[in-house]
Design an enzyme around this catalytic site. Structure first.
Site, short mmCIF file in Angstrom:
data_model
loop_
_atom_site.label_atom_id
_atom_site.label_comp_id
_atom_site.label_asym_id
_atom_site.label_seq_id
_atom_site.Cartn_x
_atom_site.Cartn_y
_atom_site.Cartn_z
N LYS A 1 -4.55 -2.01 -10.73
CA LYS A 1 -5.62 -1.15 -11.22
C LYS A 1 -6.85 -1.99 -11.59
O LYS A 1 -7.99 -1.62 -11.29
CB LYS A 1 -5.15 -0.31 -12.40
CG LYS A 1 -4.07 0.69 -11.98
CD LYS A 1 -3.52 1.53 -13.11
CE LYS A 1 -2.16 2.11 -12.75
NZ LYS A 1 -2.12 2.86 -11.48
N LYS B 1 7.38 -4.49 -0.25
CA LYS B 1 7.39 -3.17 -0.90
C LYS B 1 8.64 -2.41 -0.46
O LYS B 1 8.77 -2.02 0.71
CB LYS B 1 6.13 -2.42 -0.44
CG LYS B 1 5.89 -1.13 -1.14
CD LYS B 1 4.94 -1.26 -2.29
CE LYS B 1 4.86 0.07 -3.03
NZ LYS B 1 4.26 -0.08 -4.35
N LYS C 1 -2.48 2.59 -3.65
CA LYS C 1 -3.41 3.74 -3.71
C LYS C 1 -4.65 3.45 -4.56
O LYS C 1 -5.71 4.04 -4.31
CB LYS C 1 -2.71 5.03 -4.14
CG LYS C 1 -2.25 5.10 -5.56
CD LYS C 1 -3.10 5.98 -6.44
CE LYS C 1 -2.47 6.06 -7.79
NZ LYS C 1 -3.12 5.33 -8.85
N GLY D 1 0.91 7.98 -11.15
CA GLY D 1 2.15 8.68 -10.83
C GLY D 1 2.49 9.77 -11.84
O GLY D 1 3.02 10.83 -11.49
N ASN D 2 2.17 9.53 -13.14
CA ASN D 2 2.52 10.49 -14.19
C ASN D 2 1.73 11.79 -14.10
O ASN D 2 2.03 12.76 -14.79
CB ASN D 2 2.34 9.85 -15.59
CG ASN D 2 0.88 9.57 -15.92
OD1 ASN D 2 0.06 9.32 -15.03
ND2 ASN D 2 0.55 9.61 -17.19
#
Lengths: 316, 316
Positions: free
Chosen positions: B279, B133, B217, B15-16
């Site tokens: 991740k 979510k 993602k 996201g960053n």
């Protein structure tokens, strides 16, 4: 009959391929129309053609601009170029889904893909001196004064309020021509240049920047078709052919015409700017840039037009 | 040093890479961040790799959902799948533009393209029994009752109101794997699977239909990386490595680890679900499906991580 094997064709869908005149644009409306449209396109893809599909985005980007305006106190509004990219996402996704489903139903394994498209325009294009394309919501004088940013042009329409107008510059170059050529050569069907592509300008260093403008989607399709060396540009709309002396007692369909003759009629003002004009202009530009032929035809006669059975055919 | 020539790598941006923690998501914020991100990615593309870039869409799709809610009396609101597609358009366009500009500045002519992505999920996925979510705007009880459609789950957060929650099913198959492979083999750089891709289900006839769900993602990136036979999955985030016993006095960076050992630590609950967990899970899935190695590293150490100088490397 001529051999159509592996002809490369750019199919420019008209607005009626996605939404009917009186529809507000719900997702259900769009899905229903895109299924009908896909039923027309799938047999073309399944037969002899390498196909790129382009489409408009007028109602969709208009809706996205209204959504941006109404939520602007909570969510930073996006400029027109980004809203145009969002509309490419919306329509491209729905069209890709409908077309993939239709091909699967026919037993075809062709992969359809949707490319986000940027189209370079000339910052010196004279269209920028005379913005004329209305976009986004109608606002009150007060609302307009709050929303208006430096350099923008707004026009008043008595009784309806104020609306932003932007320029409609000519497409100079599409950014992913090589990508599209590669995909077609490898057997993929491509959806690209949605809404005419997002207009961008390129500085001396090659840096790209989106701008608030709108590119005519038929002209963008012609530009792309020429760049990817398509044989045919097929412009789909809601009339069977282009007409000579449209709306007069002398009205006559044009079935086949040479580009020089069509150019002559175009310069004489035969084709109104608000309707068939840009489609005729796109057909002219494509054939003048070396395209084999341009066709203007009805969506539900697309395949017949490719076979020369209907539509207006423009040749060199 | 090993030969990296023409290794195929999927780079999953955190996201960053697009927005910093405290930014609201203006187009200026996004452009500034994506320029910084492109400066990290361009040297990788310019050197030895075939590159696919994936990215998240949380803040952007959240903003689009709020815009849809606020304009719903004027504009038919779009369901989550269509809003996700719009966010792919928004981010894909801005990232493509920034990356194309950066490559041009470096004198490289590589074409970057952005593909709209759909990802098939299993309608029987157990995630659908337990939607978790949160998406879209917070609403009052009254607003929730007006907006809620049949079958939806909403949860209350005292003091903030009600919010819709959707399922986060596992990615089963991405729709454009062959397209991406072809593009990479022909020298193009691809942006795909934005926001994890739009989740779709496929019926017995092959018909596709979008659903209101969200695919992680990183898991979508792992699924895609396996399908396109990538050598490397590079997951970029804001920490230099994965840590053992994170946040304790025993904290220790993991620099290199075999997949079986990482799986063992993962099952023991070493990696929190809310942060590094997905991740690590993506890295595990990729290597377990035959990938050569997965890397988890900082965005600004991406190239160093590919060269093995930093990051966590997971191998078979």
């Amino acid at each position: 009959m001529e051999d159509l094997y592996l002809k490369r064709v750019v199919v420019a869908l008209g607005g009626n391929a996605i939404l009917q005149f009186n529809e507000k644009g719900t997702v259900g409306d769009q899905i229903a129309n895109l299924r009908r449209t896909s039923a027309q396109l799938a047999p073309i893809i399944a037969s002899w053609y390498q196909v790129v599909i382009t489409h408009g985005n007028g109602p969709q980007v208009g809706n996205i601009l209204i959504q941006n305006e109404r939520a602007k106190h909570e969510v930073p509004p996006m400029p027109l170029d980004v809203c145009g990219a969002e509309s490419q996402g919306q329509i491209g996704y729905l069209l890709n889904q409908a077309l993939s489903s239709e091909l699967k139903r026919m037993g075809k394994s062709t992969e359809v893909c949707t490319l986000m498209s940027q189209v370079v325009v000339d910052p010196e294009d004279e269209a920028f001196d005379n913005p004329s394309k209305p976009i986004g919501p109608w606002l009150s004088l007060e609302g307009m004064n709050r929303s208006r940013r430096e350099g923008e042009t707004w026009i008043e329409h008595p009784g309806r309020g104020w609306r932003k107008v932007v320029a409609s510059p000519k497409p100079v170059r599409i950014l992913n021509a090589r990508t599209i050529e590669s995909l077609l050569s490898n057997g993929f069907t491509v959806i690209a240049c949605g809404g005419g592509g997002v207009p961008v300008i390129e500085d001396a260093q090659g840096d790209l920047r989106g701008i608030e403008a709108v590119i005519d989607k038929d002209l963008a399709s012609a530009c792309m078709a020429a760049e990817i060396k398509a044989h045919i540009l097929l412009i789909l709309t809601d009339v069977s052919t282009v007409f000579l002396n449209f709306g007069t007692s002398e009205q006559k369909p044009i079935r086949q015409i040479e580009v020089s003759e069509l150019r002559r009629l175009f310069e004489k003002g035969q084709f109104p700017a608000g309707s068939i004009g840009p489609k005729v202009e796109a057909a002219l530009q494509f054939v003048e840039r070396g395209g084999e032929r341009a066709l203007i035809a009805r969506l539900d006669e697309a395949e017949a037009a490719l076979k020369g059975k209907t539509g207006t055919t423009v040749t060199a």
